[in-house]
Every structure is written in C-alpha cells, then in structure tokens.
Design a protein around this motif. Sequence first.
Motif: not given
Length: 921
Positions: A445-456
């Motif tokens: 659903g994009g949970k990890t991708a959203s979290m990685k976006t914040l980290g990057l």
Amino acid sequence: MQISTHFLSLQITPFLSFRHRHRLSHHSARPFRFKLVNSLANSSELVTALQSETLKSLEWPSLCNYLSPFTSTPMALSLTRTAAIPIGQSKEESQKLLDQTTSALHAMEALKSDPLDLSAIEDVTEILHSAASGQLLTARELCRVRMMLRAARAISKKLAAVAEEGSSERYTPLLEILQNCNFQMELEQKIGFCINCSLLTILGRASEDLELIRAERKRNMENLDSLLKEVSIRIFQAGGIDKPLVTERRSRMCVGVRASHKHLLPGGVVLNVSSSGATYFMEPKEAVELNNMEVKLSNSEKAEEMAILSLLSSEIGETESEIKYLLDRLLEVDLAFARAAYAQWVNGVCPTLSSKEPEVSISNIADNALSIDIEGIQHPLLLGSFLSNFTDSIAPNSMDPSILGKIDRMAPMKSSKGVSDSPVPVDIKVQCGTRVVVISGPNTGGKTASMKTLGLASIMSKAGMYLPAKKQPRLPWFDLVLADIGDSQSLEQSLSTFSGHISRICDILEVASKESLVLIDEIGCGTDPSEGVALSTSILRYLKNHVNLAFVTTHYADLSRLKEMDSQYENAAMEFSLETLQPTYQILWGSTGNSNALVIAKSIGFDGNIIERAKMWVESLKPEKQQERKGVLYQSLMEERNRLEAQFKRAESLHAEVMKLYHEVRVAADNLEERWIAIKAKETQKVQQELKAAKSQIETVVQEFEKQLQTTDSEEFNALIRKSESAINSILKARLPGDSLSFTEADASSYQPQSGEQVLVKELGNKLATVVAASEDENTVLIQYGKIRVRVGKSNVRPISSSKKSDAISSRQSFKRQEEQSREFPSNSDTTDSGATTYGPLIQTSKNTVDLRGMRVEEAAHQLDMAIAERGSNSVLFVVHGMGTGVVKERALEILRKHPRVVKYEQDNPMNYGCTVAYIN
C-alpha cells in the motif's frame, strides 16, 4: 644556474611574503570543511555503522548516483558515485549548503548563454603529493597544474562578474566558497614562462644558461651539418655512395660510405655497419671535435632543463596545501552546481529547516502548527527512474542546454522493465508535539515507500538538495536519521529475522537523541503477535520521550490505540480502494488502516470456503463485532471525506471566480479617471487638428486672394471676392458635421432605451454598456458592463450619437460665426439698402494687419495709433497682439476702446487666437 631576468622578476620578495602571509592567515581562519558520510555524527563506530546501514536501506547511494551526470570534475563524480557527498553536521552547515544550491541556480540562470565550465578542473592531488615528496615532475604534469590554476581563476572571475552585473547578495554563498583561495598566479605565470604547454617543451627563455647553451649548440650543429654535407658530397662524387647520406649513429653525426671506399675517409671512425655489410657509417676525423661538442652541449642542455623542472617542482611542493585547499573549494562549487542542476531536473523546491521546538506543554501548541509540512512530495528514486525514461520529453527551455546533454548519459540507470509510471505524490504533515507516528494499512500500500520518502527528504535537506515537492516544504533538522527497514536476518551471526530486527532497534535506541529521526518498518514483526504488540508498545513509549520523531509501520491494530491515551502519538493509514482492490498510495492522517488481507486473497482467487472460514475465525476474535462497526464507520467517514472534498473544490472554484471578477472590477474602477482624461485629451487634439487644417486652407485662399488683388482692376474686384467667398464656404462646409442636434435634457426625459442597445453611462465615466432590460414603469434601467450587471437611473443613460456629436457642435458654431463674418463684403456705396454702415472685406491681408508681437508696450501703442491713422473710412484693421503675458493685448484693447475712430472691435476667438478685429469709421 642563472635564471633569466624576466623569470627572476616573478619572484620578487613582496609577492612571496604576501603569499606566505596568506597561507598562514587562511589556514588559521579556515571555513568549515564538510566531513563525509562516514563521519556524519561523531567518531563512534556504532553510530557510523548504523548511519551507513540507514543510508543503504534508504538507497541513498542510488540517489547520489543521479547527481553524477550533473558533475563536471572527476573529484565530484567520484563523490557522487561513492555516495560520499557532503552532509551538514549542524543546521547551520545544512543551511549553508542549501544557500549554495540556491545561489548556483541563480548563477545558472544568469549564465544560460555562457554556462560555467568546470571540466578543466583536473584532480592534481597525486601530482601535488609527488612534488611534496621531492620527486621531479615532468613538463606534462607541470602543465596540468597550470591548466587547473588558470581554469580556477577564470571560474572565480566569471562568478565575480555575474555578481557585479546582478544582485550580489544572490551570489554571496558561491563567492564565499572561493573567498580565501590563493589561485597561485605567480606559479602559473612561471610555468607558462618556462614551458610551452602545447608542445610540452622547455623554452629557452626559462634561464640564461639554457638560452646560451641552445644558441651554442645551434651554431655547433650548423657547422657539423655543413662539414658532413661537404664530405658526403665528395664521397658521392668519388663513387663511394649512391647519393649523399648524412645520418646519426650512436648519438653522433656521421656519413654513409661503401665498404669498398672507406679509404676515402682516412682516419675516420666506423660507428656502425649496415645489415648487409655493404655500407659503413663513418665519422670523419674532422667531425670528431664537433660531435664531442654536440654531446657535451646536449648533456648540459638536459642538465639545465632538469634544474628548471626541479625548481618548478619544488615550487609546487611548497604550495601543496594551498592548491589542495583550492581544489576542495572548487569541488564545493561543482557540487553546488550539480545540486542546482538536479533541482531543475526534478523541478525541486528549497526546503525550510525549522528550529528545534521549544519545550512547552502540548496544550500550548497551536492546533495548526506543523513540525513537518511537506506537500506533494514524490519519492526521489522513483521520480529519477521515471525522468530517466523520459529525458526526450523535457522542455529544452526548462533547464540549461548543457544539462540536457548530461542527462542523456543516465541511460544505464534506466529500468530494464521499460517505462514506469510517474510516482504518486504524498503529503507528510506532522503536528508540533507529535513524537510517534504509527502508519497502518495493507501490504503493497505504500507504507514503506512513504517512510523512505521522509527519510530521504531529511537527508537531502541536510545535504543541501532541493526536494521534488510543492510549495515550501518545512521539516526539522535531524542530527541522525536511523532506520530499520528490510530483513535483518544474518546466517553468519546466527540471527533470525526477529533477532536481527530487535538487535538493530536496540542499537538505534542506544544512539538516538532528542534531535534524531527514527524509522522502523513493521515493528515487532516475526514473533508471537501478543508479545510483538507488547514489545512494540514499550519501544514506542521509549521513543516518545527520547527522539524528535519516530515513524513506524505496523499491521498491529492495537498500536493505533496509543493515540487515545497520549496526544503525542499520531495515526496514519494508507488508503485502499475496495472498489478496485488497489492501493491509492495516499496517506490518510489521523486514520487507522485495515490490512484487507481477506479481500486481497479473495481477489487473487483463493477458494471461497477458505475465505469464509477465515472470516468466521476473525469474527470469533473480535469482541462484540467491534471490527465490523469500525469498518462501517470507516466507510462512512471515507464517503463523508469525499463529499467534503467535492464541496471544497466547488467552493474553491467559486472563490476563484469571485476573486477574478473582483480584480476585474477593481482594475476597471482604478482606470476610469485615467481613461476619461485620455479620451478627452484625444478628442481635444482631434478638434485642434481639424481647426488647424481648416485655418491653413483658409489662409491659402486668402494668400491667393491677396496675390490676385494686386493685378485685378476694379471691375473684376467683386468677382474675385465672390470666388474667394465660395472657396472659403466650401472649406467650412467640408469641415462642419451634420445638422443633427445634441442630446438635450428634454430628450433625456422622453428617451426610452431598448433591450440590447448600446448606450453611454454617465456614472461609469461615459463608458459603453449594453442594456439588458428596460422598464417603462420605473426610472431605472438594467445594464451590463463587462461581467458586471447593475441598475442605473435613466437620466444617467445617453445614446451613443450624443457623445460623438458634442465636441463637433462647438467647433461647428465657431465655423458658422466665421462664415457669417466672411459673408460681409464691400459695396460701391457707404450704406446698404437698410441704411447700415458696411466695412471692407473681413479677410485678413498684409495691408489691413498690424503685428504687435515682440514689441514693448509703448512701441506697440505707437504702432497701433499709426495703423489706425493710416486706415481709410469704413475699413477693418486686424490687430495681432499674441497671447504671451497679456500686457500688449491689454494696452491694445485700451487704445481701441478709447480711440475716436474705432466704432467697435471683436476680441480673439477659437478661429483666430491672439488677434483682435477693429472696425474704423
């Protein structure tokens, strides 16, 4: 060795003393130098290891690789490919990097026609090290150092020139990078003076000794060559060789001779023999001394050249630290322009690094205050992959042309799976005071991708990079970004998935601080759910009190209930469409998401009996069917959310339309006065031009009349007057408007505007409007002006014709007065049939005109008295007094008023400014 005078002039003491002073001063006040990634926080091995793992899990090296095509120097290319670009160790350093990126963007815009070229900046670190260790540098190596120094100085001058042309404050961050650099102009000049870098040869002017040696060697070679040519020709003439041959063997000049004729060179030395043995290469005894001199001079020349290279090498060795410092600063400039080009490529915006939140209670924080406010950010890696596949569709004017060429080299980074879709933008908005955000939702659903976006995004802002987002992103500066993402299983260390996961979290908790960002994916997974929930809850409570912000993803619904007990927790869910059974990749803040595992399994094609049994089992685990009620509530909330969003969009559209209408009305109202003045001035100018043209034509007729009057006898006088009268009447009639009358107040009372008719509205400054509806019972009428509809009184409405005729009527009346005056002509008798006195023709000529302009008052009075005395009875006198200050005019009128022969006089009128007509008896 004696160095040439010009070479010595480059080594004057003041310059050397300044150079050494500069070297000492700039090292003592040296600006901060960014440390690389392997020392982001401190020297702790654990911090370094965790930070390295975090960057790897966030795929930071891949993101840095997208910067590579935008670099120009090999040093910057190496840093981007090894993910070693500088990252600020404090908020101030990160802000400085962002300012440099912004300044580079301004410079790229200013230098669009002539971009800054950093490709000539070569990495000469190894050359500097060799020179510092006492090794002798070659001419090629010395020229490489010189080229680098020249390019560095050119870059500095170009940036300084751009700053002088525009706003220097915009380019200050870039100029500060090179502010304390020593560009070694003296060393560059020395190398250029001593070495021809095109041919890589040492010039004779490098030293006086070398110049003398080369001159002596040239003379010696000329003598030797002349001698050998004479000997070779003599041998040829004697039949000792097929053709004269002068060559070199064993570093000595010699001639060729047949073996059978070597007696032709008595006392000669055989240096070599041909492979067939038929030809000897012999040195004549006359050439021995000259050859010895050539060898001696050649060795002296080489020794002198080695001395010059040694001197220049030692100069470079002495300035090793200063040149390395210059290279570091040029590297910063290159990276700043690389970040700026990347920002153009992704259409990025500059993030704002917020200060640390004050230690206040949560209740004192405003409801709308956000510690993180990032709108519409796209995952940088997904966006980079997407843009790499669509480089051809980038508008040529959207970025520097040289950058487009560099992007073409990114082809190896394109996905082998073909063209991907553009990444879905997400909003990341965290309220001030929130310390833990729990994101739930389905798999994929994009949970990890959203979290990685914040980290990057956090690391990019620390590294001075723009974010691919909208508006003005705002986020805190985090001292550490620590992440546990992915499988931490290690067979070598005998760690299971859960053990590796918990081991990483344990290390993170040990090094995290109040300014850290912690990212944990699937917290507490890989073990018993009940124990996983308990451990995860305890970890989140610890993080709440020890970090700036923690983002965790989970499938544990119990973790979402922490917000009910503490407002420092926040929930978020990834939206999932039950209609399409596909994730939308949007974050729903304040919501909790369902895993939707059974729905997804059913869509995949699982057996219906399996799904039904699973549902029954789930129902048995839900006390009082709370989950069902939660699902119904969630769906109703989603419907309400969609409805409110639709209403908001409609309201936003209406608001935009109203504001547009308001601005149109405002602009029209502001311009009414100016437009009315402009129209009035234009019409006035038009009337004056018409008057001037008519007057000019009448004057032409009068001049023709005067000319013919001199040659006309009394019998033809009346005919000439009638001819002139007819010509003047024709001019007047051609200039007069029609006989239609002006629009009077009486007409206004009876005027009834019709629907669709265009009228002039007085209250709008006589603007043209359209009648929408007219009412005979009321005294008002509904009109439309642009997009505005308004009801005005009938008395304020005029038909278009009245406005167009108003200015013409006044000029028409003036023309008619002059026409009536011009109709009075002289008669043979002194009286008309009615007994009235008639005067001469009312046509101004040179004989009936007195010009008083430019005279003093007394002089003008005398001239006027004489003119009146000279006029005959019943004649007309034109008194030209001009406008001026009015003193001459007043004196002339006073004389005319009191003079006994003046019956009457007419002052100047619009047709005859500055002229009074007097009637003399």
